[in-house]
Design an enzyme around this catalytic site. Structure first.
Site, PDB file in Angstrom:
ATOM      1  N   GLY A   5     -48.902  66.408 -14.184  1.00  0.00           N
ATOM      2  CA  GLY A   5     -47.665  67.033 -14.656  1.00  0.00           C
ATOM      3  C   GLY A   5     -47.190  68.059 -13.643  1.00  0.00           C
ATOM      4  O   GLY A   5     -46.509  69.026 -13.986  1.00  0.00           O
ATOM      5  N   THR A   7     -44.973  68.030 -11.484  1.00  0.00           N
ATOM      6  CA  THR A   7     -43.530  68.174 -11.270  1.00  0.00           C
ATOM      7  C   THR A   7     -42.846  68.680 -12.543  1.00  0.00           C
ATOM      8  O   THR A   7     -41.623  68.752 -12.617  1.00  0.00           O
ATOM      9  CB  THR A   7     -42.910  66.822 -10.857  1.00  0.00           C
ATOM     10  OG1 THR A   7     -43.238  65.864 -11.874  1.00  0.00           O
ATOM     11  CG2 THR A   7     -43.449  66.348  -9.523  1.00  0.00           C
ATOM     12  N   ASP A   9     -42.275  71.227 -16.153  1.00  0.00           N
ATOM     13  CA  ASP A   9     -41.822  72.580 -16.448  1.00  0.00           C
ATOM     14  C   ASP A   9     -42.968  73.598 -16.482  1.00  0.00           C
ATOM     15  O   ASP A   9     -42.874  74.689 -15.936  1.00  0.00           O
ATOM     16  CB  ASP A   9     -41.124  72.513 -17.814  1.00  0.00           C
ATOM     17  CG  ASP A   9     -40.297  73.725 -18.078  1.00  0.00           C
ATOM     18  OD1 ASP A   9     -39.448  74.045 -17.221  1.00  0.00           O
ATOM     19  OD2 ASP A   9     -40.520  74.372 -19.114  1.00  0.00           O
ATOM     20  N   ALA A  11     -45.921  73.444 -15.072  1.00  0.00           N
ATOM     21  CA  ALA A  11     -46.477  73.666 -13.736  1.00  0.00           C
ATOM     22  C   ALA A  11     -45.592  74.646 -12.972  1.00  0.00           C
ATOM     23  O   ALA A  11     -46.070  75.559 -12.292  1.00  0.00           O
ATOM     24  CB  ALA A  11     -46.584  72.344 -12.984  1.00  0.00           C
ATOM     25  N   LYS A 152     -51.818  71.785 -25.484  1.00  0.00           N
ATOM     26  CA  LYS A 152     -51.497  71.542 -26.873  1.00  0.00           C
ATOM     27  C   LYS A 152     -50.171  70.805 -26.958  1.00  0.00           C
ATOM     28  O   LYS A 152     -49.466  70.761 -25.940  1.00  0.00           O
ATOM     29  CB  LYS A 152     -51.476  72.852 -27.665  1.00  0.00           C
ATOM     30  CG  LYS A 152     -50.732  73.993 -26.955  1.00  0.00           C
ATOM     31  CD  LYS A 152     -49.503  74.442 -27.611  1.00  0.00           C
ATOM     32  CE  LYS A 152     -48.250  73.846 -27.061  1.00  0.00           C
ATOM     33  NZ  LYS A 152     -47.007  74.389 -27.550  1.00  0.00           N
ATOM     34  N   HIS A 244     -50.823  78.100 -31.701  1.00  0.00           N
ATOM     35  CA  HIS A 244     -50.930  79.524 -31.387  1.00  0.00           C
ATOM     36  C   HIS A 244     -51.178  80.438 -32.596  1.00  0.00           C
ATOM     37  O   HIS A 244     -52.031  81.296 -32.574  1.00  0.00           O
ATOM     38  CB  HIS A 244     -49.661  80.001 -30.690  1.00  0.00           C
ATOM     39  CG  HIS A 244     -49.295  79.191 -29.477  1.00  0.00           C
ATOM     40  ND1 HIS A 244     -50.220  78.805 -28.540  1.00  0.00           N
ATOM     41  CD2 HIS A 244     -48.096  78.704 -29.041  1.00  0.00           C
ATOM     42  CE1 HIS A 244     -49.611  78.127 -27.579  1.00  0.00           C
ATOM     43  NE2 HIS A 244     -48.324  78.043 -27.861  1.00  0.00           N
TER      44      HIS A 244
END
Ligand code: BG6
EC number: 1.1.1.49
Length: 476
Positions: A5, A7, A9, A11, A152, A244
């Site tokens: 992942g 590329t 958001d 990251a 998550k 959360h």
């Protein structure tokens, strides 16, 4: 470290800037490599990945083009991987390990071979968790020196969570699995444990005899425009509450663990979840902000909640009869992250006959603001200076910067990635705890109450106030 992942958001906003910060802080191993990965159609060259990472670190971290950036960037490369074609990633990992072996003098084992730890971070959509893990197994990328960080939401209900666990356990031993919930990496969530268990002052009153209610409230002003696809399939309950908010509840409600090591800490959290009553849908409010259905990618008849408020109950000795109100949502009036503990009033109101500027019936509250940098405030009734006994609200506030001169603070993700590298699972969620939260959520997942509209910038539909009555939300 392989970042799936790369590329995406997450990251961009958190992981790449976080890794860079750990590097600058001297907290990464002497020899490391970060390999970005994505499916073939989003593949990047090493140079493009470095440029992207630099932009991400400039926008979301504190990166300046300097020597330390160059040194960090030289350790970045890219290897695409699809479930049926992991070859480019396997090559990238092999090359990175060769480079580490060449550079490292202290990683050498007695027999001359190197044990390079591999950390796989799955910052990918939940639907892809299973296929990436299976690919890690079949390609041989996963070995006994590997660990995996899984984002998550872990599953969408009890059945899918169990299935995902089976898939993960077919490749990794539980000791290699790090289910991440970045709220547990927040300084002031961790500080709940210190506040409760390192102070004779607070723990004795942390129970039903003294506490009337608990609120865990995480409103956000943010809308969902950029991530409509993910969000519409997920909704506020799965996005925020299952993950959360229940994790935070675990810290607020647990019994003292025998130590802060992973097993006793997670055992105590699991006991809280075992004691949770199944969610009663009569005590749930689901809201959807006006205009949500006009967003690109959201169906015109979407029933997804963008706000949720739930009354949870923990049926154990400490918490019997104390409601836990959990609320979160998008496009609300404020962005805050707050735990509020409301206390019983004194048994006798000796101040009734006096002129009163603030209502003497006001409940004392401990307010833990856990949005970075975090604070703790205690409001109490005090005699206002003057000839008469007139009460006013006094306030004591703890702020980190007032008490601790230098800040070594790490952002939630940074702290957790570091712990995963060190093999410390204490702040990661365990399968049994997640399963139990899905189990008590089933009544709500089976028969969700209809969504009620609310105005952007409000506190949600009016029934949110009814849910908490006779109490009041601290944030309003
Ligand atoms: C993420 C959710 O896990 O947490 C988001 O998917 C939410 O919807 C975010 O906005 C909030 O976390 P923080 O720490 O960035 O405020």
């Amino acid at each position: 470290m392989v970042l799936f992942g790369a590329t995406g958001d997450l990251a961009k906003r958190k992981l790449l800037p976080g890794l860079y910060h750990l590097f600058v802080a001297g907290l990464l191993p002497e020899e490391f490599r970060v390999i970005g990965s994505s499916p073939q159609e989003f593949a990047l060259s090493d140079a493009d990945f470095r440029t992207r990472a630099e932009q991400a670190c400039q926008e979301f971290g504190n990166c300046k083009p300097d020597e330390s950036w160059d040194s960090f960037a030289s350790r970045l490369s890219f290897g695409a991987a699809s479930p049926d074609d992991p070859a480019p990633l396997v090559t990238a990992v092999t090359e990175a390990e060769k480079a580490i072996a060449g550079a490292s003098s202290n990683g050498r084992r007695r027999n001359g071979s190197h044990a390079v730890g591999r950390l796989f971070h799955l910052a990918v959509p939940p639907a892809a968790f299973g296929s990436v893990v299976t690919m890690l197994g079949s390609s041989g990328l996963a070995n006994e020196h590997s660990r995996v960080i899984i984002e998550k939401p872990f599953g969408t209900d009890l059945e899918s969570s169990r299935k995902l666990n089976d898939t993960v356990h077919a490749v990794f031993d539980e000791s290699q699995v790090f289910r991440i919930d970045h709220f547990l990496g927040k300084e002031s969530v961790d500080n709940v444990l210190a506040f409760r268990f390192a102070n004779g002052l607070f723990e004795p009153i942390w129970n039903r005899q003294h506490i009337r209610y608990v609120q865990i409230d995480v409103p956000e002003t943010l809308t969902v425009e950029q991530r409509a696809g993910f969000y519409n399939a997920t909704g506020a309950y799965r996005d925020m509450v299952v993950t959360h908010l229940f994790q935070v509840l675990g810290f607020v409600a647990m019994e003292p663990p025998t130590s802060l090591a992973a097993k006793p800490l997670r055992d105590e959290k699991s006991k809280v979840y075992d004691a949770l009553r199944p969610i009663d849908v009569r005590h749930v409010v689901r809201g959807q902000y006006e205009g949500y259905r006009s967003i690109d990618g959201v169906p015109k008849d979407s029933d997804t909640e963008t706000m949720i408020a739930v009354r949870a109950e923990i049926e154990n000795w400490r918490w019997h009869g104390v409601p836990f109100f959990l609320r979160s949502g998008k496009a609300l009036a404020s962005s805050r992250q707050v735990i509020t503990l409301g206390f019983h009033t004194p048994p006798v109101r000796m101040f009734r006959t006096h002129r009163v500027d603030a209502p003497t019936g006001k409940v004392n509250e401990i307010v833990i603001d856990f949005a970075d940098p975090g604070s703790i405030a205690i409001e109490f009734m005090a005699k206002m200076p003057g000839p008469e006994m007139t009460l006013g609200t006094g306030k004591m506030t703890f702020r980190y910067e007032d008490s601790f001169a230098a800040s070594n603070a790490l952002e939630g993700y940074e702290r957790l990635i570091l712990l995963a590298m060190l093999g410390d699972q204490s702040l990661f969620t365990r399968a049994d705890g997640i399963d139990r939260v899905w189990e008590i959520s089933q009544p709500l997942l089976d028969s969700p109450p209809p969504v009620e509209p609310y105005a952007v910038g409000s506190w949600g539909p009016a029934s949110v106030e009814r849910l908490i009555a006779p109490y009041k939300w601290y944030l309003r």
